[in-house]
Structure formats: C-alpha cells, structure tokens
Design a protein around this motif. Structure first.
Motif, PDB file in Angstrom:
ATOM      1  N   MET A  15     130.985  43.378   5.949  1.00 21.13           N
ATOM      2  CA  MET A  15     129.630  42.852   5.877  1.00 21.13           C
ATOM      3  C   MET A  15     129.580  41.559   6.662  1.00 21.13           C
ATOM      4  N   GLU A  16     128.365  41.230   7.075  1.00 19.39           N
ATOM      5  CA  GLU A  16     128.184  40.016   7.852  1.00 19.39           C
ATOM      6  C   GLU A  16     127.066  39.195   7.229  1.00 19.39           C
ATOM      7  N   SER A  17     127.224  37.897   7.261  1.00 16.36           N
ATOM      8  CA  SER A  17     126.216  37.015   6.681  1.00 16.36           C
ATOM      9  C   SER A  17     126.051  35.802   7.567  1.00 16.36           C
ATOM     10  N   HIS A  20     125.366  39.362  -0.915  1.00 22.31           N
ATOM     11  CA  HIS A  20     125.513  40.286  -2.037  1.00 22.31           C
ATOM     12  C   HIS A  20     126.547  41.341  -1.651  1.00 22.31           C
ATOM     13  N   LEU A  21     127.682  41.318  -2.305  1.00 20.60           N
ATOM     14  CA  LEU A  21     128.766  42.259  -2.003  1.00 20.60           C
ATOM     15  C   LEU A  21     128.772  43.346  -3.074  1.00 20.60           C
ATOM     16  N   PRO A  22     128.488  44.591  -2.683  1.00 19.45           N
ATOM     17  CA  PRO A  22     128.394  45.652  -3.689  1.00 19.45           C
ATOM     18  C   PRO A  22     129.733  46.319  -3.982  1.00 19.45           C
ATOM     19  N   CYS A  23     129.821  46.894  -5.178  1.00 22.36           N
ATOM     20  CA  CYS A  23     131.000  47.661  -5.569  1.00 22.36           C
ATOM     21  C   CYS A  23     130.556  48.799  -6.479  1.00 22.36           C
ATOM     22  N   ASN A  24     130.945  50.006  -6.140  1.00 24.75           N
ATOM     23  CA  ASN A  24     130.643  51.158  -6.987  1.00 24.75           C
ATOM     24  C   ASN A  24     131.881  51.560  -7.771  1.00 24.75           C
ATOM     25  N   HIS A  25     131.698  51.845  -9.032  1.00 22.72           N
ATOM     26  CA  HIS A  25     132.816  52.254  -9.890  1.00 22.72           C
ATOM     27  C   HIS A  25     132.269  53.238 -10.920  1.00 22.72           C
ATOM     28  N   SER A  26     131.931  54.427 -10.442  1.00 27.15           N
ATOM     29  CA  SER A  26     131.242  55.405 -11.281  1.00 27.15           C
ATOM     30  C   SER A  26     132.133  55.966 -12.391  1.00 27.15           C
ATOM     31  N   THR A  27     133.459  55.851 -12.255  1.00 26.94           N
ATOM     32  CA  THR A  27     134.357  56.405 -13.281  1.00 26.94           C
ATOM     33  C   THR A  27     134.892  55.314 -14.215  1.00 26.94           C
ATOM     34  N   SER A  42     128.488  34.522  -8.657  1.00 20.94           N
ATOM     35  CA  SER A  42     127.893  35.215  -9.794  1.00 20.94           C
ATOM     36  C   SER A  42     128.263  36.678  -9.716  1.00 20.94           C
ATOM     37  N   LEU A  43     128.359  37.305 -10.863  1.00 17.35           N
ATOM     38  CA  LEU A  43     128.657  38.731 -10.935  1.00 17.35           C
ATOM     39  C   LEU A  43     127.528  39.407 -11.694  1.00 17.35           C
ATOM     40  N   ALA A  44     126.866  40.331 -11.001  1.00 21.17           N
ATOM     41  CA  ALA A  44     125.800  41.097 -11.620  1.00 21.17           C
ATOM     42  C   ALA A  44     126.322  42.502 -11.895  1.00 21.17           C
ATOM     43  N   ILE A  45     126.242  42.933 -13.145  1.00 21.44           N
ATOM     44  CA  ILE A  45     126.780  44.230 -13.559  1.00 21.44           C
ATOM     45  C   ILE A  45     125.624  45.128 -13.962  1.00 21.44           C
ATOM     46  N   ALA A  46     125.585  46.329 -13.392  1.00 19.65           N
ATOM     47  CA  ALA A  46     124.528  47.284 -13.716  1.00 19.65           C
ATOM     48  C   ALA A  46     124.592  47.654 -15.192  1.00 19.65           C
ATOM     49  N   GLU A  47     123.454  48.052 -15.709  1.00 17.26           N
ATOM     50  CA  GLU A  47     123.382  48.369 -17.136  1.00 17.26           C
ATOM     51  C   GLU A  47     124.329  49.508 -17.522  1.00 17.26           C
ATOM     52  N   ASP A  48     124.480  50.494 -16.649  1.00 21.29           N
ATOM     53  CA  ASP A  48     125.397  51.603 -16.938  1.00 21.29           C
ATOM     54  C   ASP A  48     126.831  51.296 -16.510  1.00 21.29           C
ATOM     55  N   THR A  68     127.763  43.743  -8.402  1.00 19.38           N
ATOM     56  CA  THR A  68     127.520  43.001  -7.168  1.00 19.38           C
ATOM     57  C   THR A  68     128.033  41.583  -7.322  1.00 19.38           C
ATOM     58  N   LEU A  69     128.861  41.180  -6.379  1.00 16.67           N
ATOM     59  CA  LEU A  69     129.309  39.800  -6.317  1.00 16.67           C
ATOM     60  C   LEU A  69     128.311  39.033  -5.464  1.00 16.67           C
ATOM     61  N   ILE A  70     127.836  37.926  -5.975  1.00 17.96           N
ATOM     62  CA  ILE A  70     126.826  37.147  -5.269  1.00 17.96           C
ATOM     63  C   ILE A  70     127.388  35.772  -4.920  1.00 17.96           C
ATOM     64  N   LEU A  71     127.434  35.493  -3.622  1.00 21.07           N
ATOM     65  CA  LEU A  71     127.739  34.142  -3.152  1.00 21.07           C
ATOM     66  C   LEU A  71     126.392  33.514  -2.823  1.00 21.07           C
ATOM     67  N   HIS A  72     126.057  32.422  -3.473  1.00 18.57           N
ATOM     68  CA  HIS A  72     124.685  31.924  -3.383  1.00 18.57           C
ATOM     69  C   HIS A  72     124.370  31.288  -2.035  1.00 18.57           C
ATOM     70  N   ARG A  73     125.346  30.625  -1.451  1.00 22.07           N
ATOM     71  CA  ARG A  73     125.156  30.041  -0.117  1.00 22.07           C
ATOM     72  C   ARG A  73     126.467  30.179   0.636  1.00 22.07           C
ATOM     73  N   ALA A  74     126.536  31.166   1.498  1.00 20.73           N
ATOM     74  CA  ALA A  74     127.790  31.430   2.206  1.00 20.73           C
ATOM     75  C   ALA A  74     128.133  30.288   3.154  1.00 20.73           C
ATOM     76  N   THR A  75     129.394  29.935   3.186  1.00 21.30           N
ATOM     77  CA  THR A  75     129.891  28.970   4.160  1.00 21.30           C
ATOM     78  C   THR A  75     130.971  29.653   4.996  1.00 21.30           C
ATOM     79  N   LEU A  76     131.363  29.001   6.065  1.00 22.87           N
ATOM     80  CA  LEU A  76     132.403  29.578   6.920  1.00 22.87           C
ATOM     81  C   LEU A  76     133.701  29.769   6.145  1.00 22.87           C
TER      82      LEU A  76
END
Lengths: 115, 109
Positions: free
Chosen positions: B10-12, B19-26, B61-67, B72-80
């Motif tokens: 990803m690029e920012s 917002h860095l996504p991660c899927n973990h359906s199992t 911050s870490l946002a976790i889906a209800e299920d 999603t890992l959230i970096l609020h203000r990306a720096t180099l």
C-alpha cells in the motif's frame, strides 16, 4: 529496563562450516526465548522457542539446533552450514504468559551469508 | 493457526491517515489479533493487539469488525518513519507468533 543483544551483527561463512549465534537478554528473568529466520524478501519463520533452561522446541526440521545453557542466553548452532541457511536471524523474548498476551521483543538480528 | 490475508503493498502520503486491512475469516473465539511492523533491516516491533473491541494506543488504532472476520490497523498521520512491513497475526493463548508476508507500506513525502 529490558534489553536484548545479538552477535555478531553480520557473518559470512563458507558452506560446510559451523555456526554459533548468541542471544542474551538483560533486565528480566525466566523469559520465553525464540529464534526466527527471515530469508531474503520473505517473511519470518519461527525456528525454535524455549520456555526454560534446557527446554527447546523445534518448529521446522533443519540442520540447525538451539540450546539454552542459562536462563537468559539462547544459542543457535549448526555443524555444517548450507547455502539455504543464509538469511536474517532474529532472537526474541517475551515474558512467560501468566494471563494470556505477552508482547515479543526482538533483537537487532544477525545477517548471515553462506557462500 | 488461523490464516490472515493482507494486501501485498500500500502507498500513502505523508501526514495522511492509513488504513491497513486484514482478513481472517477462520478466526476462532480465542484468537487475539496482533499487529507487528518491521522497519528495514530491523527486527519486528509490536504495534497493537485486540480481541473484540476497538483499541487505541500511542502508535495506532485497531478497528475490529463485529463478526471478527476482519480488522483494520489505522495510522492516524503517516510519517516517513512509518514505512515498514506490517504484519497481522492471529494468536490464541500462548506465545508463538506465525508471521505471514505482511503489507509493505510506502509513505510518500
């Protein structure tokens, strides 16, 4: 505060030669200790972990071995290196789990090149 | 160990949120969601972890889906200095971390 040391930082060894990498942790007692390897451009692979002196669990079959002669010392060894042993070797420690989660702290790593 | 799926890269832009996504359906009920990051030529460092509720700390911050099948890992203000490989890892009780390929985050100035 806790610190983790690894040496050497870099190493170039011929195929067939022996290997000894050392890791020591300061500022904590009875840590869990880990050895990981990262091949070029790849993710980290857990090689060994230890929950106490003389207790070693191996995660993958290979020509490497690990030993824990003291509480805060972890050694990675090989009798005969292969080309495929080249990589970035990382030691890590964590507190022994008392209630579930325990963050892992990684050392600076040893970059090994086998020629 | 339950598997995670992350984008390869990803690029920012600097100073913008990432917002860095991660899927973990199992994912199982006892799996914690951990994030580590690895800066170039360094060992990984812990970023954040959570189980069910969203989490905040000084790094992210870490946002976790209800299920719990994604997070999603959230970096609020990306720096180099945030340019790194970010790993999303599931772990049940215990201390073994299983690293995947992670997401390479590039930050443009």
């Amino acid at each position: 505060s806790q610190t983790i040391h690894q040496w050497p930082a870099t190493l170039v060894q011929p195929v067939g030669s022996p290997l000894s990498l050392e890791c020591t942790v300061e500022g904590t007692s009875n840590p869990n200790l880990y050895w990981y390897r990262q091949a070029a451009g790849r993710g980290l692979q857990l090689l060994f972990y230890s929950v106490g002196i003389g207790q070693i669990s191996s995660e993958v079959p290979q020509n490497l071995s690990a030993s824990r002669p003291q509480d805060r010392q972890f050694i990675l060894s090989s009798k005969k290196l292969l080309l495929s042993d080249s990589g970035f070797y990382l030691c890590a420690w964590s507190a022994a789990p008392g209630g579930g989660f325990s963050e892992q702290f990684f050392g600076p790593g040893t970059r090994l090149t086998v020629l | 160990d339950a598997k995670t799926t992350q984008p390869n890269s990803m690029e920012s832009n600097e100073e913008e949120p990432v917002h860095l996504p991660c899927n973990h359906s199992t994912i199982s009920g006892t799996d914690y969601i951990h994030w580590y990051r690895q800066l170039p030529s360094q060992g990984p460092e812990y970023v954040i972890h959570g189980l069910t509720s969203n989490v905040n700390n000084r790094m992210a911050s870490l946002a976790i889906a209800e299920d719990r099948k994604s997070s999603t890992l959230i970096l609020h203000r990306a720096t180099l200095r945030d340019a790194a490989v970010y790993y999303c890892i599931l772990r049940a009780y215990g201390n073994k971390l299983v690293f995947g390929a992670g997401t390479i985050l590039r930050v443009k100035s």
